[in-house]
Design a protein around this motif. Structure first.
Motif, PDB file in Angstrom:
ATOM      1  N   MET A  22       0.839  -1.194   0.000  1.00 52.81           N
ATOM      2  CA  MET A  22       0.000   0.000   0.000  1.00 52.81           C
ATOM      3  C   MET A  22       0.881   1.254   0.000  1.00 52.81           C
ATOM      4  N   THR A  23       0.588   2.200  -0.889  1.00 51.83           N
ATOM      5  CA  THR A  23       1.374   3.417  -1.010  1.00 51.83           C
ATOM      6  C   THR A  23       1.101   4.354   0.160  1.00 51.83           C
ATOM      7  N   GLU A  24       2.187   4.866   0.740  1.00 52.82           N
ATOM      8  CA  GLU A  24       2.037   5.820   1.841  1.00 52.82           C
ATOM      9  C   GLU A  24       1.480   7.139   1.296  1.00 52.82           C
ATOM     10  N   PRO A  25       0.606   7.819   2.072  1.00 52.08           N
ATOM     11  CA  PRO A  25       0.104   9.119   1.631  1.00 52.08           C
ATOM     12  C   PRO A  25       1.238  10.133   1.539  1.00 52.08           C
ATOM     13  N   PHE A  26       1.115  11.061   0.610  1.00 49.37           N
ATOM     14  CA  PHE A  26       2.160  12.063   0.415  1.00 49.37           C
ATOM     15  C   PHE A  26       2.187  13.029   1.595  1.00 49.37           C
ATOM     16  N   ASN A  27       3.384  13.301   2.097  1.00 45.52           N
ATOM     17  CA  ASN A  27       3.560  14.208   3.226  1.00 45.52           C
ATOM     18  C   ASN A  27       4.493  15.345   2.814  1.00 45.52           C
ATOM     19  N   ILE A  28       3.940  16.516   2.564  1.00 44.70           N
ATOM     20  CA  ILE A  28       4.745  17.653   2.104  1.00 44.70           C
ATOM     21  C   ILE A  28       5.774  18.066   3.154  1.00 44.70           C
ATOM     22  N   ASN A  29       5.514  17.745   4.427  1.00 44.09           N
ATOM     23  CA  ASN A  29       6.432  18.140   5.491  1.00 44.09           C
ATOM     24  C   ASN A  29       7.774  17.423   5.402  1.00 44.09           C
ATOM     25  N   GLN A  30       7.851  16.383   4.580  1.00 41.13           N
ATOM     26  CA  GLN A  30       9.118  15.679   4.367  1.00 41.13           C
ATOM     27  C   GLN A  30      10.072  16.472   3.486  1.00 41.13           C
ATOM     28  N   PHE A  31       9.528  17.498   2.810  1.00 37.55           N
ATOM     29  CA  PHE A  31      10.314  18.198   1.789  1.00 37.55           C
ATOM     30  C   PHE A  31      10.596  19.649   2.170  1.00 37.55           C
ATOM     31  N   ASN A  32      11.834  20.056   1.911  1.00 40.85           N
ATOM     32  CA  ASN A  32      12.216  21.454   2.039  1.00 40.85           C
ATOM     33  C   ASN A  32      11.930  22.132   0.702  1.00 40.85           C
TER      34      ASN A  32
ATOM     35  N   ILE B  59       4.336  17.466  -5.279  1.00 37.18           N
ATOM     36  CA  ILE B  59       4.668  18.819  -4.818  1.00 37.18           C
ATOM     37  C   ILE B  59       3.916  19.853  -5.642  1.00 37.18           C
ATOM     38  N   ALA B  60       3.859  19.645  -6.955  1.00 39.95           N
ATOM     39  CA  ALA B  60       3.096  20.560  -7.816  1.00 39.95           C
ATOM     40  C   ALA B  60       1.629  20.595  -7.403  1.00 39.95           C
ATOM     41  N   GLN B  61       1.083  19.435  -7.118  1.00 39.19           N
ATOM     42  CA  GLN B  61      -0.325  19.352  -6.718  1.00 39.19           C
ATOM     43  C   GLN B  61      -0.552  20.034  -5.367  1.00 39.19           C
ATOM     44  N   HIS B  62       0.353  19.794  -4.425  1.00 43.46           N
ATOM     45  CA  HIS B  62       0.191  20.366  -3.083  1.00 43.46           C
ATOM     46  C   HIS B  62       0.149  21.890  -3.137  1.00 43.46           C
ATOM     47  N   TYR B  63       1.000  22.487  -3.964  1.00 43.66           N
ATOM     48  CA  TYR B  63       1.066  23.941  -4.042  1.00 43.66           C
ATOM     49  C   TYR B  63       0.130  24.525  -5.102  1.00 43.66           C
ATOM     50  N   HIS B  64      -0.752  23.678  -5.601  1.00 42.96           N
ATOM     51  CA  HIS B  64      -1.794  24.108  -6.549  1.00 42.96           C
ATOM     52  C   HIS B  64      -1.195  24.821  -7.761  1.00 42.96           C
ATOM     53  N   ALA B  65      -0.103  24.279  -8.271  1.00 46.81           N
ATOM     54  CA  ALA B  65       0.484  24.832  -9.487  1.00 46.81           C
ATOM     55  C   ALA B  65      -0.550  24.767 -10.604  1.00 46.81           C
TER      56      ALA B  65
END
Length: 270
Positions: free
Chosen positions: A1-11, A83-89
């Protein structure tokens, strides 16, 4: 099962507004090392465009990954899209990167072609038959990384910068070129071992796959770099149906790259 994306992992770093360029750095680099070398001049990127940069997993100030698979280029591509999706690019957006970031962008464009309207591919990495010949080398570096860690590898690379950059760039940036190793110094042994093990498994998409990428593409290459040979850039230019290639052989040529990237991105219609 794929882990949910966590933006907090990324700088991540975001500037400007409007159409988006999501940019990824190269192997063992980070945003800090890109800024240190002074080639990119991101401070000159047009403010009417949104620039989204980030440290890839395991690099810079981003969290490390769990497995070698997380460092495969196809996995890094999914991170880029997330990341693009999270920041609503705004879709469709532009993707780009240097070396590993170039490969990341290509795999992202193949995964979500409807979301991408342009690509900037800077110094594409060695690929296909030439990359297959370097598999043993990547495994040796993976083994060395387990012993030396980031600081040790950085010290070793500092003595062999000519293996990492063309000599004419080293000569032009004598005071800043060592800054490109800053991101490597803090990297952990286990992470580096996984990264270079993945490097032995990674390769660019096939030329048949590349032929399906229809979006405008700017390819930037430079002479005199074994890890990023002009032959890869030329093969990409031939395989990608809507691409333009610029090859630099002097620092003056490279100094034009920030403007070329800006003009390319501004020229793509919303």
């Amino acid at each position: 099962m794929t882990e949910p994306f966590n933006i907090n992992q990324f700088n991540c770093s975001i500037s400007g507004s409007g159409q988006s360029l999501i940019w990824a750095h190269g192997l063992c680099g980070c945003m800090q090392s890109e800024d240190a070398i002074g080639v990119y001049a991101w401070h000159r990127f047009p403010k009417k465009l949104q620039l989204i940069r980030y440290d890839a997993v395991g690099h810079g100030l981003s969290d490390t990954a769990d497995s070698v698979d997380d460092y495969l280029w196809s996995s890094l591509a999914q991170d880029m899209l997330n990341i693009a999706q999270h920041y609503h690019a705004p879709k469709p957006f532009m993707l780009g990167g240097q070396s590993m970031g170039c490969a990341t962008s290509l795999f992202a464009a193949l995964a979500k072609p409807e979301n991408v309207k342009g690509l900037v591919l800077m110094t594409p990495p060695v690929a296909w038959q030439a990359r297959a010949a370097k598999v043993d080398y990547y495994h040796k570096i993976a083994k060395a990384a387990r012993i030396l860690g980031g600081k040790g590898l950085a010290q070793m690379n500092a003595k062999h910068l000519d293996k990492m950059l063309p000599s004419w760039i080293i000569d032009a940036h004598k005071h800043s070129v060592l800054g490109m190793l800053d991101g490597l110094k803090s990297m952990k042994r286990h992470t580096l071992n996984q990264l270079f093990t993945a490097a032995a498994l990674n390769d660019l998409p096939t030329k048949q796959q590349l032929s399906t990428i229809q979006v405008p593409t700017l390819i930037l290459a430079w002479q005199g770099d074994e890890a990023h040979p002009v032959s890869t850039a030329k093969a990409l230019n031939k395989a990608l149906p809507n691409s333009t290639l610029r090859v630099a052989s002097t620092m003056e040529h490279v100094n034009d790259w920030p403007e070329l990237i800006s003009e390319f991105c501004l020229g793509l219609k919303p």
